[in-house]
Design a protein around this motif. Structure first.
Motif, PDB file in Angstrom:
ATOM      1  N   PHE A 194       1.756 -37.225  77.791  1.00 13.22           N
ATOM      2  CA  PHE A 194       0.694 -37.704  76.760  1.00 13.22           C
ATOM      3  C   PHE A 194       0.135 -39.010  76.924  1.00 13.22           C
ATOM      4  CE2 PHE A 194       2.970 -34.178  74.987  1.00 13.22           C
ATOM      5  CZ  PHE A 194       1.930 -33.202  74.463  1.00 13.22           C
ATOM      6  N   THR A 195       0.762 -39.967  77.730  1.00 14.82           N
ATOM      7  CA  THR A 195       0.275 -41.234  78.031  1.00 14.82           C
ATOM      8  C   THR A 195      -1.266 -41.062  78.807  1.00 14.82           C
ATOM      9  OG1 THR A 195       2.638 -42.176  78.007  1.00 14.82           O
ATOM     10  CG2 THR A 195       0.727 -43.359  79.332  1.00 14.82           C
TER      11      THR A 195
ATOM     12  N   LEU B 282      -9.879 -52.264  66.249  1.00  7.06           N
ATOM     13  CA  LEU B 282      -9.025 -52.610  65.531  1.00  7.06           C
ATOM     14  C   LEU B 282      -8.145 -51.409  65.531  1.00  7.06           C
ATOM     15  CD1 LEU B 282      -7.147 -54.012  63.236  1.00  7.06           C
ATOM     16  CD2 LEU B 282      -8.946 -52.906  61.464  1.00  7.06           C
ATOM     17  N   PHE B 283      -8.555 -50.237  65.299  1.00  5.87           N
ATOM     18  CA  PHE B 283      -7.825 -48.959  65.254  1.00  5.87           C
ATOM     19  C   PHE B 283      -7.364 -48.650  66.643  1.00  5.87           C
ATOM     20  CE2 PHE B 283      -9.947 -48.354  61.202  1.00  5.87           C
ATOM     21  CZ  PHE B 283      -8.949 -47.896  60.311  1.00  5.87           C
ATOM     22  N   HIS B 284      -8.128 -49.068  67.896  1.00  2.90           N
ATOM     23  CA  HIS B 284      -7.629 -48.784  69.109  1.00  2.90           C
ATOM     24  C   HIS B 284      -6.273 -49.796  69.244  1.00  2.90           C
ATOM     25  CE1 HIS B 284     -11.762 -47.627  70.599  1.00  2.90           C
ATOM     26  NE2 HIS B 284     -11.119 -46.575  69.847  1.00  2.90           N
ATOM     27  N   THR B 285      -6.434 -50.845  68.702  1.00  2.00           N
ATOM     28  CA  THR B 285      -5.294 -51.848  68.939  1.00  2.00           C
ATOM     29  C   THR B 285      -3.919 -51.280  68.198  1.00  2.00           C
ATOM     30  OG1 THR B 285      -6.675 -53.660  69.300  1.00  2.00           O
ATOM     31  CG2 THR B 285      -4.315 -54.257  68.865  1.00  2.00           C
TER      32      THR B 285
ATOM     33  N   LEU C  22      -0.341 -50.357  69.822  1.00  2.00           N
ATOM     34  CA  LEU C  22       0.895 -50.996  69.318  1.00  2.00           C
ATOM     35  C   LEU C  22       2.058 -50.039  68.727  1.00  2.00           C
ATOM     36  CD1 LEU C  22      -0.491 -53.981  67.399  1.00  2.00           C
ATOM     37  CD2 LEU C  22       0.930 -54.053  69.289  1.00  2.00           C
ATOM     38  N   CYS C  23       1.553 -48.709  68.363  1.00  2.01           N
ATOM     39  CA  CYS C  23       2.346 -47.746  68.074  1.00  2.01           C
ATOM     40  C   CYS C  23       2.773 -46.880  69.158  1.00  2.01           C
ATOM     41  CB  CYS C  23       1.656 -46.712  67.327  1.00  2.01           C
ATOM     42  SG  CYS C  23       1.228 -47.086  65.687  1.00  2.01           S
ATOM     43  N   LEU C  24       2.034 -46.859  70.481  1.00  2.00           N
ATOM     44  CA  LEU C  24       2.603 -46.212  71.616  1.00  2.00           C
ATOM     45  C   LEU C  24       3.037 -46.713  72.976  1.00  2.00           C
ATOM     46  CD1 LEU C  24       0.751 -42.570  72.890  1.00  2.00           C
ATOM     47  CD2 LEU C  24       1.003 -45.003  74.314  1.00  2.00           C
TER      48      LEU C  24
ATOM     49  N   TYR D  94       4.299 -41.645  69.119  1.00  2.00           N
ATOM     50  CA  TYR D  94       3.327 -41.266  70.215  1.00  2.00           C
ATOM     51  C   TYR D  94       2.187 -40.712  69.357  1.00  2.00           C
ATOM     52  CZ  TYR D  94       4.188 -42.091  74.831  1.00  2.00           C
ATOM     53  OH  TYR D  94       4.370 -42.617  76.136  1.00  2.00           O
ATOM     54  N   GLY D  95       2.535 -39.799  68.603  1.00  2.00           N
ATOM     55  CA  GLY D  95       1.230 -39.026  67.720  1.00  2.00           C
ATOM     56  C   GLY D  95       0.543 -39.862  66.868  1.00  2.00           C
ATOM     57  N   MET D  96       1.403 -40.611  66.157  1.00  2.00           N
ATOM     58  CA  MET D  96       0.333 -41.964  65.316  1.00  2.00           C
ATOM     59  C   MET D  96      -0.377 -42.670  66.488  1.00  2.00           C
ATOM     60  SD  MET D  96       3.518 -43.016  62.729  1.00  2.00           S
ATOM     61  CE  MET D  96       2.692 -44.586  62.397  1.00  2.00           C
ATOM     62  N   GLY D  97       0.262 -42.978  67.524  1.00  2.00           N
ATOM     63  CA  GLY D  97      -0.671 -43.806  68.525  1.00  2.00           C
ATOM     64  C   GLY D  97      -1.824 -43.327  68.874  1.00  2.00           C
ATOM     65  N   LEU D  98      -1.726 -42.158  69.189  1.00  2.00           N
ATOM     66  CA  LEU D  98      -2.846 -40.993  69.823  1.00  2.00           C
ATOM     67  C   LEU D  98      -3.971 -40.966  68.458  1.00  2.00           C
ATOM     68  CD1 LEU D  98      -0.911 -38.801  71.916  1.00  2.00           C
ATOM     69  CD2 LEU D  98      -3.094 -40.104  72.632  1.00  2.00           C
TER      70      LEU D  98
END
Length: 587
Positions: free
Chosen positions: A323-324, A494-497, A501-503, A457-461
């Motif tokens: 998933f990475t 902003l959202f990419h960062t 940080l989540c993943l 992981y899901g949140m990061g994606l």
């Protein structure tokens, strides 16, 4: 053992902000390397795709060809450290590896400053080789430094991570400004100068490190091997590579590297390393399919030899690594398609009150971090002047140079009646947002709201995908030649960062938690391989921005990176119960 402990305790007598002075030597060494790396990275796609007829002409390549070259370069950057780490461990030690890597990268930057095709390819090759030596061994020195002080390690890595982002921030800002406002070779050249100076300050700080980072003695290697052999812990039982394993590793490595090199070679030079086909499959597709089958067989055969708990945990790591790929495939558009989008489709022209407001914001973004880091430099100088005066002098020269370029940049903008924000300025937002929000996200994970790894992981994606969704919305229905507001790109970063940080830190953390100590190097290699594949896919798909925009729309292009990560994020969240079973209690 007692001698090593005494040396480490002495090492901790000279401190800055509660940490050994040597940590801040590593901080600044990494900062200047990241300054050079990101300063060059933010320019490459722009330089290759800029039209020959512009005021600052580039090479006029298509986005597809530029993406093919950059993708292979980015992919190799995550593969060579595997070999650089092995060479350092067995032969030259961490410190020499860092110096060798830094010198090779300096030569690479110097070659790229010459702006010729041959020197560009040589320069990129040298940067790949140099990164292989430099990247893994900086953190190895840091890890060895804190081996007897694990309670201080988290704080040390946080400080070190700030150095990474500070270097990226100023490298993209200053190298980008020089390159776009004066000429490309100025930006490439500035990156090389600071790489050279960063190498010098690290080398001159050698007296500060004692024996840390040197080649392990034969006695130490024998002691480690004996301890592993005598261990009763199933996690420490060796699983030696068989001859079949080595053959499969060789096949997948050779085919994978040839495939990566063939992509830009076939598109740019029209030279195909796989001039054959089978049915509807062309040569490159057939080759990579063979490599994939061999790789899967290798993984399955090795996993089958481990005990159940170890096997299950390694399968969990492999699922996370899979998933990475989807995350970095989307996130790394920041180095390819988002650069082209910012240059060609974002309204960057400012004048009057809008220009004044931007100059105030830009001044704060530039001066405040410089003041803070300069203060750290002064503290380091007070602690280490008598022991490493040469290193401190080089660092002072570095900062005087950065201050000079920064003040010149701000003066030029304040005295202009109208201006255009540089394309590279938008790329600094990722580093700025990381520095701003990293501690906040960390506090959330330390609270009662800490979710399982699969949910993070899901949140990061999904959070990252929201950024692309905003770009798709902002560019929807925009006519050809009409430019969109820069607010959409700022919000996207902003959202990419926040997604990163989540993943990203979570993934590295779970590799170290799930994998037995003796297999960490191998599994980190697997992890970086997944990131390498993601980087290559990012550049290949990002290189299609012109083709997809012409055939469909710009909004459609960004929807790809909205839908795919959301689907991947939801899927990994649904796998949470299964992953929890595989992890056998690791949280």
């Amino acid at each position: 053992m007692s001698e090593d402990t005494t040396a480490e305790q002495n090492f901790f007598k000279s401190t800055v902000l509660g940490h050994p002075s040597g940590l801040f030597v590593l901080f600044f060494t990494e900062m200047w390397e990241r300054f050079s790396f990101y300063g060059m990275r933010v320019l490459l796609i722009q330089f290759l795709t800029m039209t020959l007829l512009s005021d600052n002409p580039g090479w006029g390549w298509s986005a597809e060809n530029a993406g093919a070259l950059y993708g292979t370069y980015a992919m190799l950057l995550y593969i060579t450290p595997i070999f650089g780490g092995i060479i350092a461990d067995k032969y030259i030690g961490y410190r020499w590896a860092v110096v060798v890597g830094a010198i090779i990268m300096t030569l690479g930057h110097a070659a790229m400053a010459l702006d010729t095709p041959l020197m560009l390819y040589i320069g990129l090759g040298l940067l790949v080789a140099g990164t292989g030596f430099f990247k893994p061994n900086m953190t190895s020195i840091l890890s060895e430094m804190y081996k007897k002080f694990p309670e201080k390690k988290d704080g040390a890595y946080t400080i070190f991570y700030m150095g990474v982002n500070a270097g990226a921030f100023f490298g993209m800002m200053l190298c980008g400004y020089l390159a776009e406002k004066i000429g490309w070779h100025w930006g490439f050249g500035l990156a090389g100068i600071f790489m050279l100076l960063g190498t010098a300050q690290f080398w001159l700080a050698k007296p500060l490190f004692g024996n840390i980072g040197e080649v392990p003695t034969k006695e130490k290697k024998l002691a480690v091997a004996t301890a592993n052999a005598a261990s009763n812990n199933e996690d420490d039982k060796p699983n030696p590579f068989t001859m079949v394993d080595y053959v499969l590793i060789a096949i997948t490595t050779v085919i994978g590297l040839l495939y990566a090199i063939n992509d830009p070679l076939s598109k740019i030079a029209k030279i195909n390393l796989f001039p054959f086909s089978y049915g509807s499959l062309d040569g490159p597709s057939l080759a990579i399919l063979v490599a994939l089958v061999a790789f899967i067989f290798l993984i399955v055969s090795r996993l089958s030899r481990y005990t159940k708990i170890i096997r299950d945990r390694m399968i969990a790591v492999i699922i996370f690594a899979f998933f990475t790929i989807f995350f970095w495939m989307s996130f790394e558009q920041g180095a390819s398609s988002l650069v082209i989008f910012a240059r060609d489709n974002v309204d960057r022209a400012l004048e009057g009150s809008a220009l004044t407001a931007f100059n105030i914001v830009n001044t704060l973004l530039t001066i405040v971090p410089l003041v803070i880091i300069s203060w750290v430099l002064i503290l380091l100088g007070k602690q280490t002047w008598t022991k490493i005066p040469g290193s401190n002098i080089v660092l002072a020269i570095c900062f005087l140079g950065v201050w000079a370029v920064a003040i010149w940049m701000l003066y030029k903008e304040y005295t202009a009646e109208s201006s255009e924000i540089t394309v590279s300025w938008f790329s600094i937002l990722n580093s700025f947002f990381i520095i701003t929000f990293a501690s906040l996200v960390s506090k959330v994970w330390d609270s009662k709201y800490n979710p399982p790894a699969a949910v993070k992981y899901g949140m990061g994606l999904i959070v990252m995908a929201i950024g692309f969704g905003l770009l798709a919305y902002g560019s929807h229905g925009v006519a050809e030649g009409v430019k969109v507001s820069m607010i959409w790109l700022i919000l996207a970063y902003l959202f990419h960062t926040l997604g990163e940080l989540c993943l990203s830190p979570v993934g590295l953390s779970y590799v170290s938690k799930l994998v037995p100590a003796r297999m960490i190097a191998f599994m980190f290699g697997m992890w970086y391989l997944a990131i390498a594949v993601g980087n290559k896919l990012a550049a290949v798909i990002g290189g299609q921005i012109e083709n997809i925009t012409n055939q469909y729309s710009l909004s459609t292009f960004f929807l790809i990176f909205t839908v795919v990560p959301i689907v991947a994020g939801l899927l990994v969240m649904l796998l949470n119960p299964f992953l929890k079973k595989l992890m056998h209690g690791v949280k």
